[in-house]
Write an enzyme that holds these catalytic residues in place. Sequence first.
Site, mmCIF file in Angstrom:
data_model
loop_
_atom_site.group_PDB
_atom_site.id
_atom_site.type_symbol
_atom_site.label_atom_id
_atom_site.label_comp_id
_atom_site.label_asym_id
_atom_site.label_seq_id
_atom_site.Cartn_x
_atom_site.Cartn_y
_atom_site.Cartn_z
ATOM 1 N N CYS A 96 0.831 -1.208 0.000
ATOM 2 C CA CYS A 96 0.000 0.000 0.000
ATOM 3 C C CYS A 96 0.869 1.263 0.000
ATOM 4 C CB CYS A 96 -0.910 -0.042 1.235
ATOM 5 S SG CYS A 96 -1.791 1.482 1.571
ATOM 6 N N CYS A 150 0.088 3.738 2.782
ATOM 7 C CA CYS A 150 0.567 3.192 4.066
ATOM 8 C C CYS A 150 2.054 3.484 4.242
ATOM 9 C CB CYS A 150 0.339 1.681 4.130
ATOM 10 S SG CYS A 150 -1.385 1.165 4.067
#
Length: 143
Positions: free
Chosen positions: A66, A69
Amino acid sequence: MTELVCPSCAAVNRIPADKPRAAARCGKCHQPLFSGRPAELAGPALQKHITRNSIPVVVDFWAEWCGPCKMMAPEFRKAAEAMEPHVRFAKLDTEAAPEQASLYGIRSIPTMILFRGGREVARQSGALPAGQIVQWLRDSGCG
């Protein structure tokens, strides 16, 4: 008396009210209870932190693939440096622990959940800079 779960060995430590939490060490493994870094948790250790810590626990649900993230990871760490020892910071890799991500209804990442007394009290999805993470926690009654 404050109960703090050790991020290294998951032992529950009782810290007297007159002792500074920031400098506390685990009675079992002797590691610092606060390091300014989020604890990488999963399984029973995560549950123990959520249910046994006397202080609020904020968990960042994330995954290695991600992009947002990865962008938020250093910001989450800066927030940990700013808010510890008033809040325990933890991270859970949703790819490594999909059952726990499902248990908490994680539908998008990054998602942060703030727990107090074993219960979810606030949730925030999307990457945020450290200042906004700290403000979100303060708006939620932390620190």
